[in-house]
Write a protein that holds these residues in place. Structure first.
Motif, PDB file in Angstrom:
ATOM      1  N   LYS A 228       0.835  -0.767   0.073  1.00 34.00           N
ATOM      2  CA  LYS A 228      -0.207   0.181  -0.555  1.00 34.00           C
ATOM      3  C   LYS A 228       0.729   1.373  -0.503  1.00 34.00           C
ATOM      4  CE  LYS A 228      -3.467   2.491   2.520  1.00 34.00           C
ATOM      5  NZ  LYS A 228      -4.117   2.691   1.477  1.00 34.00           N
ATOM      6  N   GLY A 229       0.763   2.075  -1.266  1.00 37.42           N
ATOM      7  CA  GLY A 229       1.184   3.615  -0.996  1.00 37.42           C
ATOM      8  C   GLY A 229       1.402   4.620   0.439  1.00 37.42           C
ATOM      9  N   ASP A 230       1.608   4.663   0.700  1.00 36.22           N
ATOM     10  CA  ASP A 230       1.772   5.850   1.907  1.00 36.22           C
ATOM     11  C   ASP A 230       2.275   7.256   1.052  1.00 36.22           C
ATOM     12  OD1 ASP A 230       1.203   4.073   3.785  1.00 36.22           O
ATOM     13  OD2 ASP A 230       3.405   3.033   4.419  1.00 36.22           O
ATOM     14  N   GLY A 231       2.399   7.227   0.040  1.00 34.10           N
ATOM     15  CA  GLY A 231       3.301   8.759  -0.487  1.00 34.10           C
ATOM     16  C   GLY A 231       1.986   9.579  -0.190  1.00 34.10           C
ATOM     17  N   LYS A 232       1.007   9.392  -0.205  1.00 35.87           N
ATOM     18  CA  LYS A 232      -0.011  10.744   0.023  1.00 35.87           C
ATOM     19  C   LYS A 232       0.261  11.533   1.386  1.00 35.87           C
ATOM     20  CE  LYS A 232      -3.430   9.254  -3.378  1.00 35.87           C
ATOM     21  NZ  LYS A 232      -5.031   8.760  -3.997  1.00 35.87           N
ATOM     22  N   ALA A 233       0.300  10.602   2.397  1.00 32.75           N
ATOM     23  CA  ALA A 233       0.373  10.950   3.712  1.00 32.75           C
ATOM     24  C   ALA A 233       1.537  10.971   4.110  1.00 32.75           C
ATOM     25  CB  ALA A 233       0.060   9.079   4.773  1.00 32.75           C
TER      26      ALA A 233
END
Length: 374
Positions: A228-233
């Motif tokens: 799961k990508g955490d880049g937005k957070a």
């Protein structure tokens, strides 16, 4: 730590063009119980890529066959982590192994020893007196993690009352020049000191340490085969938590024209996403050797946000020795944000000798800095 490099071409259905085969035969120094992995600029130097485990043949002999586009590649063999990477016979680190893939190739590799078979001495590094650690464990509420944050202040900062533009940069632990010197450093503080002496604008640089084994997720705003990508957070953390803190503690120019973001590889990907998502926060971006291959959704995201980017300054750079897909993907994003090629606020550099490594980004930081200083 090995320089962060890029791209699992052979895992991606989106890669087009002819694929060439490289067969790598490996002989290990002694019987071991661990599996062997190959890590390189085709998988962002992940030391335990699930698809990159070597096949054991007999005794201490192993092999792996990769399918890759033409290009220049670097790699090392590990036993699943960088603490168990191959080494010289005396335990010292080896240079990255390389091959230039133009035809189907067979390569023989002999491993002399393993780094974990020796007592490792931790180097104590020292930095310039105007490079400081803001916090060794700065809390990131959006990710429920803690991270070390660095800051570079111009040498005249303490003697002046002026305010300064700020560049936020990823992979903070590799940004600044250390004593003794490291092979994997951008040394942006040394560059800035020199540029400022020559009359360039003074700026502050804030460096955020990367997430180690979770870097492929933390710098990706989208889900991928790595999770799961955490880049937005992560970008929310930069905008909602870190920038307000820096602005409150240091003399900064807070407006969009004086706030930049930059990074390489996965850091280049998240920097491009950040300026597209928050064009009223970040006025310029340095997108060095971006890992767009791992986030194809970014193309549509950028198209949807083009109106917000009309006043943004974006600097793209990659090298021909990083693989054809690297340059192709970067040019695809460039064509979206600058379809007519006439926007002087968008710069694209394709460098013939450019490799996916810190010395290249160190060198190309100078034109980036000059570009955003105008």
């Amino acid at each position: 730590m090995i320089g962060r490099l890029l791209t699992i071409f052979f895992l991606l259905p989106l890669v087009t063009g002819a694929q060439l085969k490289v067969l790598i035969n490996v002989s290990a120094p002694k019987q071991i119980n661990d599996s062997l992995f190959i890590a390189g600029n085709f998988n962002d130097w992940n030391p335990r890529g699930k698809a990159l485990v070597l096949n054991q043949k007999i005794n201490n002999s192993y092999s792996i066959q990769l399918s890759l586009p033409k290009g220049f590649y670097e790699f090392k063999i590990t036993r699943g982590s960088w603490s168990k990477v191959e080494s010289q016979a005396n335990g010292k680190s080896i240079e990255n192994r390389t091959f230039n893939l133009n035809v189907d190739t067979t390569m023989d590799v002999s491993i002399a020893n393993w780094a974990d078979h020796f007592t490792q001495v931790d180097e104590k590094y020292h930095y310039g007196d105007h490079v400081h650690i803001v916090d060794t464990a700065f809390f990131m509420p959006q990710l429920d993690k803690h991270r070390q944050i660095w800051i570079y202040l111009p040498k005249n900062y303490s003697k002046s009352k002026k305010k300064y533009p700020v560049i936020y940069m990823q992979d903070g632990q590799n940004l600044f020049h250390a004593n003794p010197p490291r092979a994997n450093e951008w040394a942006v503080d040394s560059l800035l000191d020199s540029l400022i002496r020559e009359g360039s604008k003074e700026m502050i640089i804030v460096g955020i340490d990367h997430a180690g084994k979770d870097r492929l997720k933390e710098y990706n705003p989208y889900d991928s085969q790595y999770g799961k990508g955490d880049g937005k957070a992560y970008v929310q953390f930069l905008v909602e938590t870190l920038k307000p803190y820096i602005d409150s503690k240091y003399r900064t120019l807070r407006d969009v024209k004086n706030t930049s973001i930059a990074g390489s590889s996965m850091g280049g990907l998240i920097s491009m996403y950040a300026i597209a998502k928050y064009p009223k926060v970040f006025g310029s971006a340095g997108v060095f050797s971006p890992a767009f291959w791992l986030a194809p959704k970014i193309y549509d995201d950028i198209k949807d946000r083009l109106a917000g980017l009309k006043n943004s300054k974006i600097f793209f750079v990659a090298g021909d020795k990083e693989g054809s897909a690297m340059v192709r993907d970067m040019k695809k994003v460039h064509s979206i944000v600058n379809p007519d090629g006439i926007n002087k606020n968008i710069m694209l550099l394709e460098i013939e000798d450019g490799k996916h490594t810190e010395w290249f980004w160190h060198r190309e930081f100078v034109p980036f800095y000059q570009f955003i200083s105008k």
